[in-house]
Design an enzyme around this catalytic site. Structure first.
Site, short mmCIF file in Angstrom:
data_model
loop_
_atom_site.label_atom_id
_atom_site.label_comp_id
_atom_site.label_asym_id
_atom_site.label_seq_id
_atom_site.Cartn_x
_atom_site.Cartn_y
_atom_site.Cartn_z
N LYS A 71 -16.71 2.52 7.13
CA LYS A 71 -15.78 1.49 6.66
C LYS A 71 -16.28 0.96 5.31
O LYS A 71 -15.59 1.07 4.31
CB LYS A 71 -15.70 0.33 7.67
N ASN A 126 3.48 5.20 4.48
CA ASN A 126 4.12 4.05 3.80
C ASN A 126 4.87 4.54 2.58
O ASN A 126 4.27 4.72 1.51
CB ASN A 126 3.07 3.03 3.31
N HIS A 136 1.95 5.99 13.66
CA HIS A 136 0.89 6.32 12.68
C HIS A 136 -0.50 5.93 13.19
O HIS A 136 -1.49 6.15 12.51
CB HIS A 136 1.18 5.67 11.34
N PHE A 189 -10.40 3.80 6.64
CA PHE A 189 -11.68 4.36 7.07
C PHE A 189 -11.78 5.81 6.68
O PHE A 189 -10.77 6.46 6.33
CB PHE A 189 -11.83 4.24 8.60
N ASP A 207 0.83 -1.21 0.00
CA ASP A 207 0.00 0.00 0.00
C ASP A 207 0.87 1.25 0.00
O ASP A 207 0.90 2.03 0.96
CB ASP A 207 -0.97 -0.01 1.18
N ASN A 249 -7.63 -1.66 7.64
CA ASN A 249 -7.79 -0.61 8.65
C ASN A 249 -8.18 0.74 8.04
O ASN A 249 -8.22 1.75 8.75
CB ASN A 249 -6.51 -0.48 9.48
#
Length: 372
Positions: A369, A236, A291, A134, A70, A132
């Site tokens: 979500k 990332n 993070h 959102f 990602d 994770n």
DNA sequence: ATGTCC
């Protein structure tokens, strides 16, 4: 900095529980060729091979697998035109629809305005994705540093939108194609392979940022309001930096930069989100901050433990009174607040290590979500 | 994390 050795640091107090497997992954990753500094942040937890919540500085080469699939994943914060003082929880929740369908606002044109060439993954632009990721409506719970908040444009009564998402299928395709051709090893600095990867990596970073923008545009449209972006940071990615007099490559895997202004550090979806300001960036921390809260339980453990104790419906309301829109039952259990560590401890560790100061605390109102 | 392993 000492040559041919790698310093391993863990930014965590004794009150911060860190899984042993994560520390082992940190130490193992520190043995990769060229590695000079490995920093575990207070949200360190096990990943696939290398840990999440860590920064790695390598000399002479870079590691695409360390950035992961990602590429460019991060967090953006918007101030909306809505007031949080008269919360319309049901109305707002009802209006958050259609966000999992492809965006019909013209992805190619939007990307062009951001200088990004079109590609085969553009149908996913403006979608949050899974795991994770959102989008969350938030209100200010507490202002710890009024002057800094004012400088950022924060208004105590406004409703905010926090978006956590990444490069979706694009980053995944870039890493997969790279690993298929070159494996998991480091790419020598200055090589054609490194240049090719970095070009695609930068494209994915920009795409991920544009993705968060479009997610915000769609949500603001659902809520019939407009908004202003206050910040947007990736956690990332890899960049070339000078660290303690050495030139090299700083990989952040679930680590926010401490070099680009205020940082949003969300807790779980049933906990507060912190807006912090990095203190003068220090090399010893790998120019990075945590993070998020970091996982306490693996996804499968989380399902196993929580399915016995809670119905899916129980998990759509949190202790802070917020509502969670997640029509994927498995994901609801995997991402339950109980599966995450206490964000207060993570933030306290950053404060105690003199890496950051708290500017404001944000309370979740509605977390989106997935909705079928 | 991933048009997600069936």
């Amino acid at each position: 900095m000492t040559h041919e050795t790698c310093e391993v640091r863990l930014v965590a107090s004794t009150s911060n529980w860190i899984e042993g497997a994560a520390v082992q992954q940190l130490e193992k990753t520190a043995t990769l060729p060229g590695m000079r500094l490995a920093v575990g942040l207070p949200d360190l937890h096990p990943g696939k091979g290398s840990p999440i919540g860590a920064a790695f500085f390598a000399e002479g080469c870079l590691y695409p697998a360390l950035v992961g699939n990602d590429i460019g994943c991060g967090i953006g914060l918007w101030q909306t035109g809505l007031s949080a003082r008269n919360r319309k929880l049901e109305t707002w929740a009802n209006r958050l629809r259609g966000l999992d369908r492809p965006w019909d606002g013209g992805s190619a044109q939007f990307l062009a305005t951001r200088g990004i060439a079109p590609g085969p993954q553009d149908h996913a632009l403006g979608t949050i994705g899974g795991g994770n990721h959102f989008a969350e409506l938030q209100q200010i719970e507490n202002v710890a540093h009024p002057a800094a908040c004012e400088e950022l444009g924060l208004q105590p009564g406004a409703l905010y939108l926090c978006v956590h998402s990444g490069s979706r299928g694009l980053g995944e395709a870039i890493l997969r194609e790279h690993v298929d051709r070159h494996g998991f090893g480091g790419l020598p600095e200055g090589s054609a392979e490194a240049a090719a990867y970095l070009a695609r990596h930068d494209q994915a970073r920009h795409w991920a940022s544009a993705n968060r923008e479009v997610i915000a545009v769609r949500i603001l449209e659902c809520l019939r309001t407009e908004g202003t972006r206050l910040l947007d940071l990736s956690h990332n990615w890899v960049e070339r930096v000078d660290l303690a007099g050495t030139s090299g490559w700083l990989h952040r895997k679930g680590a926010a930069p401490s070099t680009q202004g205020p940082v949003v550090i969300p807790g779980s979806r049933g906990a507060f989100t912190y807006l912090v300001r990095p203190l003068p960036p220090s090399a010893k921390s790998g120019y990075s901050l945590a993070h998020g809260a970091g996982r306490k339980w693996s996804r499968s453990d989380s399902r196993g433990r929580l399915e016995k104790r809670f119905t899916a419906r129980d998990l759509t309301r949190t202790e802070l009174g917020s509502q969670v829109i997640c029509e994927d039952k498995e994901l609801l259990y995997e991402e339950a607040p109980q599966a995450y560590k206490n964000i207060n401890v993570v933030i306290q560790d950053l404060v105690d290590a003199e890496l950051a100061e708290v500017l404001a605390i944000l309370r979740p109102v509605i977390t989106y979500k997935v909705r079928r």
